[in-house]
Design an enzyme around this catalytic site. Structure first.
Site, PDB file in Angstrom:
ATOM      1  N   LYS A  37       0.340  -5.209  -5.305  1.00  4.82           N
ATOM      2  CA  LYS A  37       0.883  -3.752  -5.003  1.00  4.82           C
ATOM      3  C   LYS A  37       1.474  -3.675  -3.845  1.00  4.82           C
ATOM      4  CE  LYS A  37      -3.780  -2.836  -3.543  1.00  4.82           C
ATOM      5  NZ  LYS A  37      -5.293  -2.456  -4.157  1.00  4.82           N
ATOM      6  N   ARG A 132     -14.756   6.536  -5.277  1.00  4.95           N
ATOM      7  CA  ARG A 132     -13.450   7.010  -5.182  1.00  4.95           C
ATOM      8  C   ARG A 132     -12.892   7.307  -6.487  1.00  4.95           C
ATOM      9  NH1 ARG A 132      -9.235   2.881  -2.596  1.00  4.95           N
ATOM     10  NH2 ARG A 132      -9.655   1.732  -4.400  1.00  4.95           N
ATOM     11  N   TYR A 257       8.070   3.401  28.460  1.00  2.00           N
ATOM     12  CA  TYR A 257       7.928   4.813  28.333  1.00  2.00           C
ATOM     13  C   TYR A 257       6.431   5.110  28.778  1.00  2.00           C
ATOM     14  CZ  TYR A 257      12.007   5.099  25.362  1.00  2.00           C
ATOM     15  OH  TYR A 257      13.138   5.060  24.795  1.00  2.00           O
ATOM     16  N   MET A 305      10.750   1.797  20.087  1.00  2.00           N
ATOM     17  CA  MET A 305      11.258   1.719  18.768  1.00  2.00           C
ATOM     18  C   MET A 305      11.939   0.253  18.442  1.00  2.00           C
ATOM     19  SD  MET A 305      14.136   3.998  16.635  1.00  2.00           S
ATOM     20  CE  MET A 305      13.242   5.452  17.102  1.00  2.00           C
TER      21      MET A 305
END
Ligand SMILES: *Cc1c(COP(=O)(O)O)cnc(C)c1O
Length: 362
Positions: A37, A132, A257, A305
């Site tokens: 998956k 679940r 940053y 980024m």
């Protein structure tokens, strides 16, 4: 013309084959359903499936994933691990020979209310304690009877359940789940499946007819305190980039940053061409290791980024163009995940399409 790629995920297909052989040797009496998956846990769905020739079946989460496998020429059985989502999906399962889990009343009614050309292979999912998905033990008998009577369901019916804590070896939860599943399904005709990677490695009583390994096939450990390497598995993905700058930084200066890392000494900062736009988590804190020229260098400053920055140290000899490994062969993704406060499953599945996928030993 070729140009230098920023970030590359190299997928070592011989490592995959090694891992699959080791899986088989750990559960010699079980069939193997390889879980592919989420694009083969980020490794590339079709490449992984095509190199899992000895897998007896594939497990996926989405119907699209099953259809991609069929379109790519995969002929082994494919199981939808959480089943189908609406009655209209059922004819697609029939046409493409896709097996389904049934875990709830809605799915069962959809099967009962359909007229299918061929019966579908159904795995009844039992909630053995994870809570679940799955039918509770009180509902079990009723589901079994209705599925048996349903002409759209291939016989014999199959049975599965899923572990919630199989990676936690000091808990008794897994034994309790196994016991409940075994007692409910005792004497049933059809095949049974329980074990994920952690079950396969740590809980032999859970092997039964089919094991369903995902993460360990990719050479990543499901346990926090035991690496895949210690268990004999090889990492399939190695994520690399390279230095695009090596810069001087003076004591007391900050990087990146928000300036959230300040150097205590004069040092050299390496700038690496990978960032959260490639899927390297922005949440990676200062100190998260990156492997460069034979050693680990700590991340220094916020991941941006397209780039991240590491402290190479005052005596660094590293040069622009030198390779940096974010995880893989020299640096287990489990170790990186621990710094970031996540699991390696999330790291490998979240790479973005900007990362170049490269297949070794194709
Ligand atoms: C994802 C999944 C697996 C594989 O789990 P791993 O921990 O990656 O081995 C097995 N069974 C089901 C139902 C799953 O959803």
């Amino acid at each position: 013309m070729t140009y230098m790629k920023a970030a590359t995920a190299s997928i070592n297909l011989s490592a995959l084959e090694h891992n699959l052989r080791l899986i088989k040797s750990k559960a010699p009496n079980s069939k193997v359903m390889s879980v592919v998956k989420a694009n083969g846990y980020g490794h590339g769905l079709l490449h992984i499936a095509k190199h899992s020739k000895n897998s007896d079946a594939f497990g996926v989460a989405r119907i699209e994933e099953a259809l991609q496998l069929r379109a790519g020429g995969i002929v082994q059985p494919i199981l939808l691990l959480e089943g189908f989502y609406s009655q209209g999906d059922l004819p697609i399962l029939v046409t493409n020979n896709i097996q389904t889990v049934v875990h709830c009343e809605e799915q069962l009614s959809a099967l009962e209310n359909s007229q299918l050309e061929t019966p579908v292979v159904v795995w009844l999912k039992v909630d053995s304690g994870m809570h679940r998905l799955g039918v509770r033990s009180e509902q079990y008998q009723d589901f079994v009877e209705r599925l048996h009577h349903c002409p759209n369901v291939a016989k014999p019916l199959r049975y599965m359940s899923h572990f919630g804590c199989a990676d936690e070896l000091d808990k008794t939860t897994t034994e309790q789940q196994t016991e409940l599943f075994l007692s409910l399904t005792e004497g049933c005709e059809g095949e049974r499946s329980l074990a994920n990677s952690a079950g396969l490695l740590a809980w032999p009583d859970s092997h039964l007819d089919w094991v369903r390994p995902g993460i360990i096939s990719y050479g990543v450990s499901p346990f926090v305190d035991k690496s895949a390497k210690e268990l004999g598995f090889l990492p399939v993905m190695t994520l690399t980039s390279h230095l695009i700058a090596v810069r001087d930084l003076k004591a007391g200066e900050s990087v990146g940053y928000g300036g959230n890392w300040t150097s205590q000494r004069d040092t050299k900062i390496g700038v690496i061409a990978i960032g959260y736009g490639d899927g390297y988590p922005r949440t990676a804190p200062n100190g998260t290791p990156v492997f460069i020229n034979g050693r680990k260098a700590p991340i220094a400053g916020r991941v941006s980024m397209d780039m991240l920055t590491v402290d190479l140290g005052p005596d660094a000899k590293d040069k622009v163009g030198d390779e940096a490994t974010l995880w893989g062969r020299e640096l287990p993704s489990e170790e990186v995940a621990l710094h970031i406060g996540t699991i390696a499953y999330e790291l490998v599945t979240k790479l973005t399409s900007r990362v170049e996928m490269e297949y070794e030993n194709e």
